[in-house]
Design a protein around this motif. Structure first.
Motif, PDB file in Angstrom:
ATOM      1  N   ASP A   1       1.585  -5.820   3.356  1.00 37.84           N
ATOM      2  CA  ASP A   1       0.575  -6.644   4.003  1.00 37.84           C
ATOM      3  C   ASP A   1       1.202  -7.955   4.429  1.00 37.84           C
ATOM      4  O   ASP A   1       1.512  -8.804   3.594  1.00 37.84           O
TER       5      ASP A   1
ATOM      6  N   GLY B   1      -0.225 -10.217   6.272  1.00 37.68           N
ATOM      7  CA  GLY B   1      -1.289 -11.090   6.753  1.00 37.68           C
ATOM      8  C   GLY B   1      -2.088 -10.362   7.818  1.00 37.68           C
ATOM      9  O   GLY B   1      -2.814  -9.437   7.519  1.00 37.68           O
ATOM     10  N   ASN B   2      -1.899 -10.732   9.052  1.00 39.51           N
ATOM     11  CA  ASN B   2      -2.642 -10.085  10.119  1.00 39.51           C
ATOM     12  C   ASN B   2      -2.037  -8.760  10.568  1.00 39.51           C
ATOM     13  O   ASN B   2      -2.655  -8.020  11.316  1.00 39.51           O
ATOM     14  N   THR B   3      -0.834  -8.495  10.145  1.00 38.38           N
ATOM     15  CA  THR B   3      -0.173  -7.241  10.525  1.00 38.38           C
ATOM     16  C   THR B   3       0.318  -6.527   9.280  1.00 38.38           C
ATOM     17  O   THR B   3       0.762  -7.169   8.327  1.00 38.38           O
ATOM     18  N   ILE B   4       0.206  -5.210   9.286  1.00 40.96           N
ATOM     19  CA  ILE B   4       0.732  -4.416   8.176  1.00 40.96           C
ATOM     20  C   ILE B   4       1.944  -3.660   8.674  1.00 40.96           C
ATOM     21  O   ILE B   4       1.892  -2.980   9.702  1.00 40.96           O
ATOM     22  N   TYR B   5       3.035  -3.788   7.937  1.00 39.38           N
ATOM     23  CA  TYR B   5       4.298  -3.172   8.320  1.00 39.38           C
ATOM     24  C   TYR B   5       4.581  -1.972   7.425  1.00 39.38           C
ATOM     25  O   TYR B   5       4.280  -2.001   6.230  1.00 39.38           O
ATOM     26  N   PHE B   6       5.193  -0.960   8.020  1.00 36.18           N
ATOM     27  CA  PHE B   6       5.436   0.280   7.289  1.00 36.18           C
ATOM     28  C   PHE B   6       6.915   0.539   7.071  1.00 36.18           C
ATOM     29  O   PHE B   6       7.749   0.183   7.907  1.00 36.18           O
ATOM     30  N   GLY B   7       7.215   1.182   5.953  1.00 36.27           N
ATOM     31  CA  GLY B   7       8.555   1.667   5.719  1.00 36.27           C
ATOM     32  C   GLY B   7       8.805   2.925   6.521  1.00 36.27           C
ATOM     33  O   GLY B   7       7.910   3.444   7.184  1.00 36.27           O
TER      34      GLY B   7
ATOM     35  N   LEU C   1      -4.573   6.972   2.196  1.00 33.79           N
ATOM     36  CA  LEU C   1      -4.281   5.887   1.271  1.00 33.79           C
ATOM     37  C   LEU C   1      -4.341   6.407  -0.155  1.00 33.79           C
ATOM     38  O   LEU C   1      -5.329   7.026  -0.556  1.00 33.79           O
TER      39      LEU C   1
ATOM     40  N   TYR D   1       0.829   5.342   0.932  1.00 35.83           N
ATOM     41  CA  TYR D   1       0.131   6.400   1.650  1.00 35.83           C
ATOM     42  C   TYR D   1       0.877   7.720   1.455  1.00 35.83           C
ATOM     43  O   TYR D   1       2.079   7.755   1.204  1.00 35.83           O
TER      44      TYR D   1
ATOM     45  N   PHE E   1       0.843  -1.189   0.000  1.00 36.86           N
ATOM     46  CA  PHE E   1       0.000   0.000   0.000  1.00 36.86           C
ATOM     47  C   PHE E   1       0.881   1.243   0.000  1.00 36.86           C
ATOM     48  O   PHE E   1       1.935   1.273   0.628  1.00 36.86           O
TER      49      PHE E   1
ATOM     50  N   THR F   1      -3.470   0.786  -3.757  1.00 41.74           N
ATOM     51  CA  THR F   1      -3.095  -0.567  -3.381  1.00 41.74           C
ATOM     52  C   THR F   1      -2.326  -1.162  -4.542  1.00 41.74           C
ATOM     53  O   THR F   1      -2.825  -1.187  -5.685  1.00 41.74           O
TER      54      THR F   1
END
Lengths: 113, 113
Positions: free
Chosen positions: A97, A99-105, A46, A36, A34, A49
């Motif tokens: 993405d 899975g259950n967690t979204i990680y950010f740069g 956002l 942003y 994603f 995607t």
């Protein structure tokens, strides 16, 4: 350690030029990423995607011809700001993405002069 | 459509006191709820999430959050605040379909010594 690597962290470009920001998933293969945009002291909005091997899905109001997104591999998505103008100056953040967690740069500061 | 509300722009607490950062949400179906923290000029760091299970979720750096389905809330809490907790906090939600995270506007937490 970092899960998502974003590069460059800061970039200054001249008005009318294009600039590319890379987002890499370091720990796993990501079919979905994603993008942003964040203005100072504001929330994350956002933009789109990014889907591996297919066209990105853009949010309403985001110009797809101006913000080109390419997700050519399971670990890399790129955002290219074309014909940049000063109003495009902002903080751009990608996320993966997991899975259950979204990680950010760590984000990329773009300044258009 | 999903939405998140963080009613407070800023929360001020004294070091050692408990803190609460409020968040309410709206989503179709079961919510996936997240809290992230952002330090100046940095990306977002994951604090905790609620997917299912116990309503009280424990996360990083001593933070916890309580999911309340009837009140559609997911408030962030910490029993004893530290000056180093001062940052911008975002609540976010995604739906079961795994769409992108939708963020609240953010709450600035200021912890004084």
């Amino acid at each position: 350690g970092a899960v998502v690597s974003q590069h460059p962290s800061r970039v200054i470009c001249k008005s009318g030029t294009s600039v590319k920001i890379e987002c890499r998933s370091l720990d796993f293969q990501a079919t979905t990423m994603f993008w942003y945009r964040q203005f100072p002291k504001q929330s994350l909005m956002l933009m789109a995607t990014s889907n591996e091997g297919s066209k990105a899905t853009y949010e309403q109001g985001v110009e797809k011809d101006k913000f080109l997104i390419n997700h050519a591999s399971l670990t890399l998505s790129t955002l290219t700001v074309t014909s940049a103008h000063p109003e495009d100056s902002s903080f751009y953040i990608c996320s993966v993405d997991g899975g259950n967690t979204i990680y950010f740069g760590e984000g990329s500061w773009l300044t258009v002069v | 459509a999903q939405s998140v509300a963080q009613p407070e722009d800023q929360v001020n607490v004294a070091e050692g006191n408990p803190l609460t950062v409020k968040c309410t949400y709206s989503v179709s179906g079961n919510p996936y709820l997240f809290w992230y923290v952002q330090y100046p000029n940095r990306g977002l760091q994951f604090l905790l999430k609620y997917i299912t299970g116990d309503n009280l979720v424990k996360g990083s750096y001593g933070f916890e959050a309580e999911f309340n389905k009837s009140q559609t809330s997911f408030h962030l809490k910490k029993p004893s605040a530290l000056v180093s907790d001062s940052a911008l906090y975002f609540c976010a939600v995604r739906d079961e379909a795994g769409t992108a995270l939708i963020f609240g506007k953010g709450t600035t937490l200021s912890v004084s010594s």
